[in-house]
Design a protein around this motif. Structure first.
Motif, PDB file in Angstrom:
ATOM      1  N   ASP A 371       0.820  -1.210   0.000  1.00  0.00           N
ATOM      2  CA  ASP A 371       0.000   0.000   0.000  1.00  0.00           C
ATOM      3  C   ASP A 371       0.855   1.262   0.000  1.00  0.00           C
ATOM      4  O   ASP A 371       0.551   2.234  -0.673  1.00  0.00           O
ATOM      5  CB  ASP A 371      -0.917   0.029   1.229  1.00  0.00           C
ATOM      6  CG  ASP A 371      -2.089  -0.935   1.078  1.00  0.00           C
ATOM      7  OD1 ASP A 371      -2.096  -1.705   0.087  1.00  0.00           O
ATOM      8  OD2 ASP A 371      -2.975  -0.926   1.959  1.00  0.00           O
ATOM      9  N   ALA A 372       1.933   1.213   0.786  1.00  0.00           N
ATOM     10  CA  ALA A 372       2.766   2.409   0.949  1.00  0.00           C
ATOM     11  C   ALA A 372       3.527   2.743  -0.331  1.00  0.00           C
ATOM     12  O   ALA A 372       3.797   3.911  -0.611  1.00  0.00           O
ATOM     13  CB  ALA A 372       3.751   2.212   2.093  1.00  0.00           C
ATOM     14  N   TYR A 373       3.886   1.745  -1.107  1.00  0.00           N
ATOM     15  CA  TYR A 373       4.700   2.005  -2.296  1.00  0.00           C
ATOM     16  C   TYR A 373       3.937   1.793  -3.599  1.00  0.00           C
ATOM     17  O   TYR A 373       3.643   2.742  -4.324  1.00  0.00           O
ATOM     18  CB  TYR A 373       5.972   1.147  -2.270  1.00  0.00           C
ATOM     19  CG  TYR A 373       6.936   1.582  -1.209  1.00  0.00           C
ATOM     20  CD1 TYR A 373       7.578   2.815  -1.296  1.00  0.00           C
ATOM     21  CD2 TYR A 373       7.196   0.782  -0.096  1.00  0.00           C
ATOM     22  CE1 TYR A 373       8.461   3.240  -0.322  1.00  0.00           C
ATOM     23  CE2 TYR A 373       8.084   1.195   0.886  1.00  0.00           C
ATOM     24  CZ  TYR A 373       8.709   2.415   0.767  1.00  0.00           C
ATOM     25  OH  TYR A 373       9.587   2.834   1.736  1.00  0.00           O
ATOM     26  N   TYR A 374       3.594   0.550  -3.919  1.00  0.00           N
ATOM     27  CA  TYR A 374       3.008   0.274  -5.233  1.00  0.00           C
ATOM     28  C   TYR A 374       1.643   0.940  -5.403  1.00  0.00           C
ATOM     29  O   TYR A 374       1.395   1.641  -6.387  1.00  0.00           O
ATOM     30  CB  TYR A 374       2.907  -1.244  -5.459  1.00  0.00           C
ATOM     31  CG  TYR A 374       2.527  -1.627  -6.865  1.00  0.00           C
ATOM     32  CD1 TYR A 374       3.377  -1.323  -7.933  1.00  0.00           C
ATOM     33  CD2 TYR A 374       1.327  -2.264  -7.141  1.00  0.00           C
ATOM     34  CE1 TYR A 374       3.036  -1.661  -9.235  1.00  0.00           C
ATOM     35  CE2 TYR A 374       0.981  -2.608  -8.443  1.00  0.00           C
ATOM     36  CZ  TYR A 374       1.833  -2.298  -9.480  1.00  0.00           C
ATOM     37  OH  TYR A 374       1.499  -2.638 -10.760  1.00  0.00           O
ATOM     38  N   LEU A 375       0.774   0.768  -4.433  1.00  0.00           N
ATOM     39  CA  LEU A 375      -0.566   1.348  -4.542  1.00  0.00           C
ATOM     40  C   LEU A 375      -0.502   2.876  -4.540  1.00  0.00           C
ATOM     41  O   LEU A 375      -1.204   3.535  -5.316  1.00  0.00           O
ATOM     42  CB  LEU A 375      -1.454   0.834  -3.404  1.00  0.00           C
ATOM     43  CG  LEU A 375      -2.936   1.163  -3.551  1.00  0.00           C
ATOM     44  CD1 LEU A 375      -3.542   0.468  -4.766  1.00  0.00           C
ATOM     45  CD2 LEU A 375      -3.712   0.767  -2.284  1.00  0.00           C
ATOM     46  N   LYS A 376       0.354   3.421  -3.692  1.00  0.00           N
ATOM     47  CA  LYS A 376       0.519   4.883  -3.648  1.00  0.00           C
ATOM     48  C   LYS A 376       0.973   5.386  -5.019  1.00  0.00           C
ATOM     49  O   LYS A 376       0.448   6.375  -5.544  1.00  0.00           O
ATOM     50  CB  LYS A 376       1.568   5.242  -2.579  1.00  0.00           C
ATOM     51  CG  LYS A 376       1.842   6.725  -2.433  1.00  0.00           C
ATOM     52  CD  LYS A 376       0.768   7.418  -1.623  1.00  0.00           C
ATOM     53  CE  LYS A 376       0.986   8.930  -1.590  1.00  0.00           C
ATOM     54  NZ  LYS A 376      -0.048   9.599  -0.788  1.00  0.00           N
ATOM     55  N   ALA A 377       1.942   4.686  -5.607  1.00  0.00           N
ATOM     56  CA  ALA A 377       2.461   5.102  -6.915  1.00  0.00           C
ATOM     57  C   ALA A 377       1.369   5.021  -7.986  1.00  0.00           C
ATOM     58  O   ALA A 377       1.269   5.894  -8.852  1.00  0.00           O
ATOM     59  CB  ALA A 377       3.655   4.234  -7.305  1.00  0.00           C
ATOM     60  N   GLN A 378       0.525   4.007  -7.912  1.00  0.00           N
ATOM     61  CA  GLN A 378      -0.562   3.894  -8.896  1.00  0.00           C
ATOM     62  C   GLN A 378      -1.579   5.036  -8.760  1.00  0.00           C
ATOM     63  O   GLN A 378      -2.167   5.470  -9.740  1.00  0.00           O
ATOM     64  CB  GLN A 378      -1.283   2.559  -8.725  1.00  0.00           C
ATOM     65  CG  GLN A 378      -0.493   1.375  -9.284  1.00  0.00           C
ATOM     66  CD  GLN A 378      -1.348   0.124  -9.304  1.00  0.00           C
ATOM     67  OE1 GLN A 378      -2.005  -0.197  -8.319  1.00  0.00           O
ATOM     68  NE2 GLN A 378      -1.354  -0.578 -10.415  1.00  0.00           N
ATOM     69  N   LYS A 379      -1.750   5.509  -7.536  1.00  0.00           N
ATOM     70  CA  LYS A 379      -2.658   6.647  -7.329  1.00  0.00           C
ATOM     71  C   LYS A 379      -2.044   7.933  -7.875  1.00  0.00           C
ATOM     72  O   LYS A 379      -2.729   8.748  -8.498  1.00  0.00           O
ATOM     73  CB  LYS A 379      -2.989   6.797  -5.839  1.00  0.00           C
ATOM     74  CG  LYS A 379      -3.885   5.689  -5.326  1.00  0.00           C
ATOM     75  CD  LYS A 379      -4.187   5.860  -3.854  1.00  0.00           C
ATOM     76  CE  LYS A 379      -5.200   4.807  -3.400  1.00  0.00           C
ATOM     77  NZ  LYS A 379      -5.474   4.910  -1.962  1.00  0.00           N
ATOM     78  N   VAL A 380      -0.749   8.108  -7.629  1.00  0.00           N
ATOM     79  CA  VAL A 380      -0.085   9.304  -8.171  1.00  0.00           C
ATOM     80  C   VAL A 380      -0.083   9.237  -9.703  1.00  0.00           C
ATOM     81  O   VAL A 380      -0.200  10.248 -10.384  1.00  0.00           O
ATOM     82  CB  VAL A 380       1.342   9.453  -7.597  1.00  0.00           C
ATOM     83  CG1 VAL A 380       2.031  10.682  -8.173  1.00  0.00           C
ATOM     84  CG2 VAL A 380       1.300   9.534  -6.071  1.00  0.00           C
TER      85      VAL A 380
ATOM     86  N   GLU B  47      -5.985  10.596  -1.030  1.00  0.00           N
ATOM     87  CA  GLU B  47      -7.234  10.092  -0.461  1.00  0.00           C
ATOM     88  C   GLU B  47      -8.343  10.147  -1.526  1.00  0.00           C
ATOM     89  O   GLU B  47      -8.555  11.189  -2.151  1.00  0.00           O
ATOM     90  CB  GLU B  47      -7.597  10.972   0.757  1.00  0.00           C
ATOM     91  CG  GLU B  47      -8.742  10.463   1.599  1.00  0.00           C
ATOM     92  CD  GLU B  47      -8.415   9.148   2.323  1.00  0.00           C
ATOM     93  OE1 GLU B  47      -7.244   8.980   2.738  1.00  0.00           O
ATOM     94  OE2 GLU B  47      -9.333   8.309   2.448  1.00  0.00           O
ATOM     95  N   GLY B  48      -8.992   9.041  -1.778  1.00  0.00           N
ATOM     96  CA  GLY B  48     -10.106   9.026  -2.729  1.00  0.00           C
ATOM     97  C   GLY B  48      -9.697   8.957  -4.200  1.00  0.00           C
ATOM     98  O   GLY B  48     -10.551   8.963  -5.079  1.00  0.00           O
TER      99      GLY B  48
END
Lengths: 485, 95
Positions: A371-380, B47-48
């Motif tokens: 969550d901290a790395y891969y998922l965060k990067a996908q959100k960015v 977030e979101g």
């Protein structure tokens, strides 16, 4: 003008009208390779014998009146494309003995159009790098200046065009690997929209970013070759089922009233003065052709490199799990059991940069960090993509430098991976957004190295970037200046 | 986020990738620096925001399930480092 200097467009007409035979042309390219490759090292494998046989076949079909677009035209491929019966290494020791059992779709389509394969080109191992220094088969040298890198990862594909060893080549682009070497070697490199060209039979690095594209002498050839390789493929479910336009038709249209956006985050302090000057001149050229220059913003640019190095390495760590010494590729001797065989085969087979990226990607995907790395990067990544969509509501295309500096010196950045990664700052966001981009020569530095200009288009907007690039080449001479070797 | 030798050993085991002492030392330092650099993503509020796994919006890609020929056993085994008849051979797994 020598035969080896000519374009697909010129040679097709010469072959068709029997002014030259494919055998003659193929021999000219092979002697050119023999004369220049000891210095350049663009090729990992030269398939001379097969090339001459294929050239003879091409001559026979031409004499029967069958001359397709690429019939008899000698080309070369980055060694990441599977070519049936021909060794395919991806510039890695782990595949040093791998003979591809089938053709990649992009190559199969070129073959259907009659292309003759000269050989397989050097690259950074598994396409991981920006300089062609990470190859198990030695460094490729920039034909403009042998002490400089040709760019990467498709460094061999660009150097072979600059050294006039092949009429056209294919590369792959995951974070700039077609556009940056094309820029550093003074040729035309096109990264199509994600999904425009099939990735079937292309050795995977980062599957959500990888895309296949042509490296050519001019924009016309880029349009012609894209037309051959583009299109839906049932073997790649991420290829998009959309009609392929006749890209060459777009080249003749003028650009009056077209809106060209300049993303202000790309024209930063620290940009090499020669690069800045080339951009200023190009902007003036486009203005004089009737284009409107508009200011746009891509506010998340500064986060792109970090996002890329999490997503790309995570996907790579998964894709490269298949190299285990069991079914193909290098197998370590004297292993103590099955698991040890995997550990040792991978240790011996992969180079340092590949190991570093597998480690980083494995970490980013590991339990507790996903969550901290891969998922965060996908959100960015979503934010970066949205930046481009917002910019394309104000401009038809975007104009940027390809790289902050001309080609750096061999060995200059190998000790500092992060510095090497940051040299891709202007190309990486394009892959994250999945849009298309083209790199064309727009200047020569005070040191005599080529400088590239990047034009970015909306998803599936290849016609527009080709049109604008063609207008630039029609009104400037940069693409006619060649490496002296 | 700093990385220590225990982390490196743990990751190299997950990746089934043996590393030399030199590489372990080098990667401890370099991965630490890279992970420090990517920390900058935490400055952004996501977030979101939906994650992007695929840049071009696509629905599931379905095709008809039509039997076709595969590359065949001989071609599939042609690159095998070691084979026995129509199998890949590996070191003994079961005692």
């Amino acid at each position: 003008m020598e035969l080896y200097e000519k374009t697909i467009n010129e040679l097709h007409l010469m072959l068709k009208s029997r002014q030259v035979s494919s055998t003659e042309l193929t021999r000219a390219m092979l002697s050119r390779i023999e004369a220049t490759d000891p210095d350049v090292n663009a090729f990992i494998t030269v398939t001379a014998e097969q090339a001459l046989k294929d050239a003879e076949m091409a001559d026979q079909s031409i004499s029967r009146g069958d001359c397709k677009l690429l019939t008899g035209i000698p080309v070369a491929l980055k060694d990441i494309f599977l070519t049936a019966g021909v060794r395919t290494t991806c510039a890695s020791r782990i595949l040093h003995n791998f003979v591809a059992p089938y053709d990649s779709t992009a190559w199969a389509r070129m073959k259907e159009q009659g292309a003759v394969l000269l050989g397989k080109l050097n690259q950074d191992e598994f396409a991981m790098g920006s300089s062609c220094e990470n190859s198990a088969f030695g460094v490729t040298r920039n034909p403009w200046n042998f002490s400089h890198i040709p760019g990467g990862s498709s460094g061999g594909s660009a150097a072979a065009i600059a050294a006039q060893q092949a009429v056209a080549t294919l590369g792959t682009d995951t974070g700039g690997s077609i556009r940056q070497p094309a820029s550093h070697c003074g040729c035309v490199g096109l990264k199509p929209t994600y999904g425009r060209v099939s990735r079937y039979g292309v050795i995977a690095y980062a599957s959500s970013l990888d895309q296949v594209g042509p490296i050519t002498r001019d924009v016309t050839d880029s349009a012609l070759l894209l037309g051959v390789i583009a299109g839906y493929d049932t073997k790649d479910s991420t290829s998009v089922d959309m009609p392929v336009p006749d890209y060459a038709l777009a080249l003749g249209r003028d650009i009056k009233g077209m809106k060209i956006g300049l993303p202000r985050e790309y024209f930063i302090e620290g940009l090499d003065p020669d690069v800045q000057k080339a951009m200023d001149q190009a902007i003036a050229t486009f203005r004089s052709l009737g284009a409107e220059i508009v200011d746009v913003s891509l506010p998340h640019t500064d986060y792109a490199v970090a996002t890329y190095y999490l997503i790309a390495t995570a996907e790579a760590s998964s894709n490269l799990a298949r190299y285990d010494g069991i079914r193909f590729g290098h197998r370590a001797e004297n292993a103590d059991g099955l698991i040890d065989l995997m550990f040792k085969s991978r240790e011996e087979g992969f180079g340092t940069e590949v190991k570093r990226r597998i480690m980083l990607g494995t970490y980013a995907l590991s339990s507790g960090y996903y969550d901290a790395y891969y998922l965060k990067a996908q959100k960015v990544r979503t934010l970066i993509r949205q930046d481009f969509m917002d910019a394309f509501s104000k401009a038809d295309i975007l104009l940027t430098p390809v790289a902050p500096t001309p080609a750096f010196r061999i060995g200059e950045k190998t000790a500092e991976p992060l510095q090497m990664y940051l040299s891709d700052i202007f190309t990486i966001p394009v892959n994250l957004a999945g849009i298309c981009g083209i790199s064309i020569q727009a200047g020569v530095s005070s040191q005599g190295l080529p400088i590239g200009l990047q034009l970015l288009g909306r998803p599936f907007g290849e016609e527009t970037i080709l049109q604008v690039a063609a207008n630039f080449q029609k009104n400037t001479n940069w693409h006619t200046i060649k490496a002296a070797l | 986020m700093s990385i220590n030798r225990t982390d490196i050993d743990y990751i190299s085991n997950l990746a089934r990738l043996a590393l030399t002492e030199n590489e372990k030392e080098l990667f401890t330092e370099q991965m630490g620096a890279i992970l420090m650099y990517v920390e900058k993503l935490n400055k952004l509020d996501t977030e979101g925001i939906c994650p992007t796994s695929h840049a071009v919006p696509m629905e599931n890609a379905f095709r008809d399930d039509i039997p076709a020929t595969s590359i065949g056993i001989e071609r599939a085994l042609a690159n095998a480092p070691d084979r026995h008849e129509t199998y890949f051979r590996v070191p003994q797994v079961i005692e």
